[in-house]
Design a protein around this motif. Structure first.
Motif, mmCIF file in Angstrom:
data_model
loop_
_atom_site.group_PDB
_atom_site.id
_atom_site.type_symbol
_atom_site.label_atom_id
_atom_site.label_comp_id
_atom_site.label_asym_id
_atom_site.label_seq_id
_atom_site.Cartn_x
_atom_site.Cartn_y
_atom_site.Cartn_z
ATOM 1 N N THR A 1 -5.607 -4.259 -2.086
ATOM 2 C CA THR A 1 -4.164 -4.458 -2.353
ATOM 3 C C THR A 1 -3.710 -5.838 -1.925
ATOM 4 O OG1 THR A 1 -3.792 -3.378 -0.250
ATOM 5 C CG2 THR A 1 -3.483 -2.025 -2.209
ATOM 6 N N PHE A 2 -4.648 -6.628 -1.377
ATOM 7 C CA PHE A 2 -4.352 -8.011 -0.988
ATOM 8 C C PHE A 2 -3.117 -8.123 -0.097
ATOM 9 C CE2 PHE A 2 -7.023 -8.568 -4.670
ATOM 10 C CZ PHE A 2 -7.941 -9.503 -4.200
ATOM 11 N N GLY B 1 6.874 -3.500 12.380
ATOM 12 C CA GLY B 1 6.547 -2.072 12.285
ATOM 13 C C GLY B 1 6.198 -1.694 10.855
ATOM 14 N N GLY B 2 7.046 -2.149 9.935
ATOM 15 C CA GLY B 2 6.810 -1.864 8.508
ATOM 16 C C GLY B 2 5.503 -2.473 8.045
ATOM 17 N N ALA B 3 5.282 -3.733 8.496
ATOM 18 C CA ALA B 3 4.058 -4.420 8.083
ATOM 19 C C ALA B 3 2.820 -3.690 8.602
ATOM 20 C CB ALA B 3 4.083 -5.857 8.589
ATOM 21 N N GLY B 4 2.951 -3.127 9.810
ATOM 22 C CA GLY B 4 1.840 -2.392 10.402
ATOM 23 C C GLY B 4 1.461 -1.193 9.546
ATOM 24 N N VAL B 5 2.492 -0.477 9.120
ATOM 25 C CA VAL B 5 2.237 0.691 8.262
ATOM 26 C C VAL B 5 1.574 0.233 6.951
ATOM 27 C CG1 VAL B 5 3.324 2.593 6.996
ATOM 28 C CG2 VAL B 5 4.146 1.975 9.280
ATOM 29 N N LEU C 1 -0.164 -2.401 6.497
ATOM 30 C CA LEU C 1 -1.531 -2.837 6.740
ATOM 31 C C LEU C 1 -2.497 -1.654 6.724
ATOM 32 C CD1 LEU C 1 -3.203 -5.386 7.454
ATOM 33 C CD2 LEU C 1 -2.977 -4.723 9.837
ATOM 34 N N GLY C 2 -2.016 -0.564 7.248
ATOM 35 C CA GLY C 2 -2.824 0.653 7.227
ATOM 36 C C GLY C 2 -3.173 1.034 5.797
ATOM 37 N N ILE C 3 -2.157 0.918 4.947
ATOM 38 C CA ILE C 3 -2.389 1.254 3.529
ATOM 39 C C ILE C 3 -3.392 0.275 2.921
ATOM 40 C CG2 ILE C 3 -1.249 1.452 1.260
ATOM 41 C CD1 ILE C 3 1.329 2.202 2.905
ATOM 42 N N ASP C 4 -3.206 -1.024 3.267
ATOM 43 C CA ASP C 4 -4.134 -2.042 2.762
ATOM 44 C C ASP C 4 -5.566 -1.742 3.182
ATOM 45 O OD1 ASP C 4 -2.311 -3.641 1.421
ATOM 46 O OD2 ASP C 4 -1.751 -4.709 3.260
ATOM 47 N N SER D 1 1.423 -4.560 3.180
ATOM 48 C CA SER D 1 1.928 -5.093 4.454
ATOM 49 C C SER D 1 3.222 -5.859 4.222
ATOM 50 C CB SER D 1 0.901 -6.033 5.094
ATOM 51 O OG SER D 1 -0.312 -5.371 5.224
ATOM 52 N N VAL D 2 3.233 -6.695 3.199
ATOM 53 C CA VAL D 2 4.426 -7.494 2.903
ATOM 54 C C VAL D 2 5.606 -6.574 2.586
ATOM 55 C CG1 VAL D 2 5.418 -9.201 1.321
ATOM 56 C CG2 VAL D 2 3.070 -9.452 2.125
ATOM 57 N N ILE D 3 5.353 -5.583 1.733
ATOM 58 C CA ILE D 3 6.440 -4.667 1.346
ATOM 59 C C ILE D 3 6.917 -3.889 2.582
ATOM 60 C CG2 ILE D 3 7.001 -2.608 -0.027
ATOM 61 C CD1 ILE D 3 4.953 -3.709 -2.116
ATOM 62 N N GLY D 4 5.961 -3.427 3.360
ATOM 63 C CA GLY D 4 6.303 -2.677 4.588
ATOM 64 C C GLY D 4 7.163 -3.527 5.507
#
Lengths: 484, 468
Positions: free
Chosen positions: B335-336, B319-323, B325-328, B340-343
């Motif tokens: 943002t490479f 879920g976090g990664a999905g959010v 990814l949206g930012i990416d 996603s990783v942080i999320g």
């Protein structure tokens, strides 16, 4: 055989769950009634058409299945829009060129081709047929929960446990849930790739994008050319000129530190536009080949698979098979036309000791039942052996008026040991003098040495019944079997 | 009842198996049958319905009690040799409300109303001449008639009987009411058609429908057995462990629960088979687990609201990664995938802490992860030897039931000395073994194709039993 629609399947599953707990006889009878009302045009072997006829077709009040299908349509539209948006944003972002540095081909390939290849590989792994896990996997669990939540909305007021069952059962139809998920994902994927292609073409057509490639890794132009050539192999035979040449690869290696293509002099940024812009056919074809094409293929496959599942389910699913069979098969039953009385136990007769038999040497009269004809000699021997008596007279039922009331002489009434104490025989006995001892002698006319256990039971019935019905006579029942 | 719907009046002397024949042909185990003569005091009618339409009716009658006297009365009432049936009718009318010849009038009445006669004798006892009065009366009715030689005991006087019956009946058939299988019943119905043309259409329909019904029963019995086997192969129970408790400590508890579940399912399956074949009074014997040493498979799992702990963590992370990814994506990929990783890390941690709160402190969660699971899933029970025993018992019941006549009284005993599965050809047994193995690897909702494959396998066995 007609296949089912997704809405039909959903509605039928809902029907099965709704009828859970109902008696099978009632269900069968109801299904048969529906089957008999069916249009004669539906062939009985077409289970799909039979099942479809069970679903109410009222356009004014949509069934749970039609609502489910409509919601799925909306979900697909949402996925398609999301895919278009993502594809467009990513491709426009990746090919965004300000003129400071060229667009890194590696970056575009990683984002639009590499990621998709990885996803495709994961999809292939996911589709390899295997046994389902005992515990649902993460994706499956989430999907099931999402579906369950959705169905709570589609079918308000339904028992949540039934809905949970319904969701679980959908996947039992040859992995239907899994394939629905695959199809949904491909709708997103196809939209994404279409938008990515459109975005790339937009940048290429409406701006002068300069491409280059740069990496920190020890990656020389020959190696990269090999990779690019390998990636181009699917279309190399159709578009041989769209395979990146060794020269283009060498010339477009770019250094961010130097701020120039490596083979150009410092500060000299100009390069043949056919070279710096020459990567675009390769990129477009890569996205088309490795992004769009596999998605289209999987989308078509998943669509076909879902259609096959829906077509085969009426024949494969045990519950649906039964429903269709119930519609076709006439209901056979047996009914008693009037209340059937249970056998009543015969009332007990008088109980008491049997009258004493006269001692050996006494004489007796024989009353021989009309069905027997053992012969006088045989009777003489039998009576002598069995009782030690002598026979004075042998009478037939028609000679009743000849029977005298001699009290000291027993009357041996001989009947077949296989016959029951019927009313006819009782009537005969009732006509005998009451002051005489009457011995009922049961003779097995076909005695072959073996004793049939039924004979003992028949004798018991004689005793019981005569005690009950002819209690005023001096009666005694004896077997005329020869004693061993 | 229209004239085309045949009515078969089953007559004969007392205790010769009339009710047994009716019970067997009507497939009804509630027809009163007794060893005691005179059990049937009234003429009881049983109609076979197909979709609510009667296809034939069987009338169980009281037995002849005094046929010679009745014949004598009928003879007296006959004015002309050509109107014998009128004499019989006059006899019935004369004695209908009398206390004399009660049984004779009751059994003759439905014949005079248009019934076809099925005269029943016992071929295991010797023939005697006093049966002639009964046969003569029946002949005088002028109705189509058939003699059935039943077999109640062990003797064999069938030839003797056939010879005698042949003089009064155009059709004489042997029919062992207590041993008649489905094919015997159908054969008898087919021979009924020879009695008269009028009943042919109705009987043809009955025979056709009964054949289809028999296939349906077989299939439904196979379905009941396959459901039982699937349950035995996939049923699991989940038990929550108390603090300090080990999975081994709950083994007996789990075993007991699983055994009770299997017993219930087995009883249900057997009753389903009985019901399919219209047996309402039978009961199955209970499965004895004492002979099996069970070693249950125990699966440890973390569960919070139906999700395992691992699933929760991955879910949070995804879920976090999905959010992220949206930012990416929004950042145009520059943002490479860092967002996603942080999320993912943030989401996973949040899920971990959230699950910890539901179960107690995060420390407790960590302790439990290190120390073991809280929920243990036991089962399934049906593996190795047990599943074959369950299969054997079900097949034995189904085989016995498919061959059992409805006139047979008493319990259904299943002997353990007749293992069916062991007697099957190796390839057939191997196929079943493979199916069991595939099913046991599934969750409770076994895919359609596996379920139908198992049902078909069982159905084939049941068909073989019926043919044998």
């Amino acid at each position: 055989m007609s296949g089912l629609g997704l809405a039909d399947l959903f509605d039928l599953e809902s029907l099965v769950l709704k009828e859970k707990g109902e008696s099978e006889e009632a269900r069968r009878s109801r299904y048969r009634d529906r089957g008999r009302l069916l249009d004669q045009g539906i062939p009985p072997e077409d289970a799909g058409a039979l099942l479809q006829s069970l679903i109410p077709r009222d356009l004014s009040s949509p069934t749970p299945g039609t609502r489910f299908e409509a919601a799925l349509g909306w979900f697909h539209s949402f996925l398609a829009l999301s895919g278009l948006l993502c594809g467009a944003v990513i491709s426009l972002g990746l090919l965004h060129y300000t003129g400071d540095h060229p667009v890194n081909v590696l970056n575009v390939l990683a984002a639009l081709v590499g990621v998709q290849l990885v996803l495709l590989l994961l999809l292939v792994i996911a589709l390899i047929p295997r046994n389902r896990k005992r515990v649902p996997g993460l994706v499956q669990e989430f999907l099931l929960r999402g579906l369950q939540r959705f169905m709570t909305r589609v079918m308000p007021g339904s028992d949540p446990h039934l809905l949970k069952d319904l969701v679980r059962r959908l996947d039992a139809h040859m992995g239907l849930t899994r394939w629905l998920l695959v199809r949904a994902a491909q709708i997103f994927g196809v939209s994404f790739n279409l938008a990515a292609l459109a975005g790339c073409l937009y940048r290429i057509v409406f701006s002068d994008v300069a491409f280059g490639w740069s990496t920190t890794l020890h990656f020389n132009a020959t190696t990269f050319h090999g990779i690019a050539e390998a990636l181009s192999s699917p279309w190399a035979w159709i578009f041989p000129h769209e395979v990146p040449s060794q020269q283009m690869v060498e010339l477009t290696q770019y250094s961010h530190l130097e701020g120039k293509y490596l083979l150009r002099a410092a500060g000299d940024r100009s390069l043949n536009p056919w070279i710096v812009g020459g990567w675009w056919p390769f990129l477009i074809l890569s996205i088309g080949t490795y992004g769009l094409l596999p998605r289209l293929i999987v989308l078509a496959l998943s669509g076909l698979r879902i259609r096959r599942i829906l077509r085969e389910t009426p024949g494969r699913n045990e519950e649906f098979r039964r429903m269709a069979e119930w519609m076709k098969l006439p209901v056979v039953s047996t009914r008693a036309d009037s209340p059937i009385s249970s056998p009543t136990a015969a009332p007990e007769g008088r109980s008491g000791p049997d009258p004493e038999l006269p001692p050996p040497g006494a004489s007796c009269d024989i009353l021989l039942d009309g069905s027997l004809d053992p012969g006088r000699d045989f009777l003489d021997r039998l009576v002598q052996d069995r009782f030690g008596w002598t026979i004075s007279d042998v009478l037939a039922p028609k000679d009743l008026d000849r029977i005298q009331g001699t009290p000291d002489r027993p009357l041996l009434a001989v009947f077949s040991a296989w016959e029951e104490p019927t009313k006819g025989r009782q009537r005969l006995l009732r006509g005998l003098p009451k002051n005489r001892l009457i011995v009922i002698g049961l003779l097995n006319p076909s005695a072959n040495g073996s004793q049939d256990p039924r004979l003992e039971r028949i004798r018991e019935r004689w005793k019981r019944q005569l005690q009950r019905d002819l209690g005023d006579l001096r009666l005694r029942v004896e077997s005329l079997e020869r004693r061993p | 009842v229209s004239a085309a719907v045949p009515v078969f009046v089953v007559v004969g002397r007392v205790n010769k198996g009339k009710s047994s024949i009716v019970a067997t042909l009507a497939e009804r185990d509630t027809v009163p049958i007794s060893d005691e003569p005179g059990t049937t005091r009234e003429a009881n009618r049983y109609s076979r319905d197909v979709d609510g339409t009667i296809v034939f009716t069987l009338v169980d009658t009281p037995g002849f009690q005094d046929a010679p006297a009745a014949l004598e009365q009928i003879r007296k009432l006959r004015t002309d040799a050509s109107v014998s049936d009128q004499a019989v009718k006059a006899f019935v009318d004369a004695y209908r409300n009398s206390r004399e010849f009660v049984e004779e009038t009751r059994l003759l009445a439905p014949i005079l109303e248009g019934g076809r006669i099925l005269y029943v004798v016992d071929g295991t006892v010797p023939y005697s001449g006093d049966f002639e009065a009964e046969m003569e009366i029946l002949r005088w009715t002028g109705r189509p008639r058939m003699a059935l030689v039943n077999r109640i005991g062990t003797g064999d006087y069938v030839d003797e009987w056939k010879k005698a019956l042949g003089q009064y009946f155009s059709l004489v058939r042997e029919f062992d009411a207590n041993r008649a299988g489905f094919d015997d019943r159908i054969r008898l119905l087919e021979s009924f058609r020879e009695l008269d043309e009028e009943s042919r259409t109705s009987l043809d329909r009955a025979i056709d429908v009964l054949r289809g019904e028999q296939r349906h029963r077989r299939r439904e019995s196979a379905r009941a057995i396959s459901t039982l086997l699937i349950s035995a192969l996939t049923q699991r129970v989940e038990l929550e462990l108390k603090p300090g408790e080990r999975a081994e400590d709950r083994h007996e508890d789990a075993l007991g629960r699983l055994q009770n579940l299997l017993r219930d399912r087995e009883r249900h399956a057997h009753e389903e088979i009985f019901r399919q074949y219209c047996f309402t009074r039978l009961k199955s014997s209970e499965l004895n687990f004492a002979v099996f040493k069970e070693d249950l498979f125990a699966e440890k799992t973390w569960q919070v609201l139906g999700l395992t702990h691992g699933q929760l963590l991955v879910a949070g992370a995804l879920g976090g990664a999905g959010v992220g990814l949206g930012i990416d994506v929004a950042a145009g990929g520059h943002t490479f995938l860092l967002a996603s990783v942080i999320g993912g890390v943030v989401g996973g941690t949040a899920a971990f802490l959230r699950s910890g709160k539901k179960l107690g402190s995060p420390w407790k969660v960590i302790k439990n992860i290190i120390g073991g699971s809280r929920i243990v899933r036991f089962g399934p029970l049906g593996k190795d030897k047990l599943i074959w025993v369950v299969l054997d018992r079900a097949l034995i019941y189904a085989r016995s039931i498919s061959k059992r006549a409805h006139s047979v009284q008493g319990e259904l005993t299943v002997s353990g000395n007749d293992p069916i599965a062991r007697g099957l050809p190796a390839d057939v047994r191997t196929k079943a073994g493979k199916l069991f193995s595939r099913i046991s690897r599934q969750s409770q909702d076994v895919p359609d194709d596996l379920t139908s494959e198992l049902r078909e396998w069982i159905e084939q066995r049941l068909e073989e039993f019926e043919r044998a």
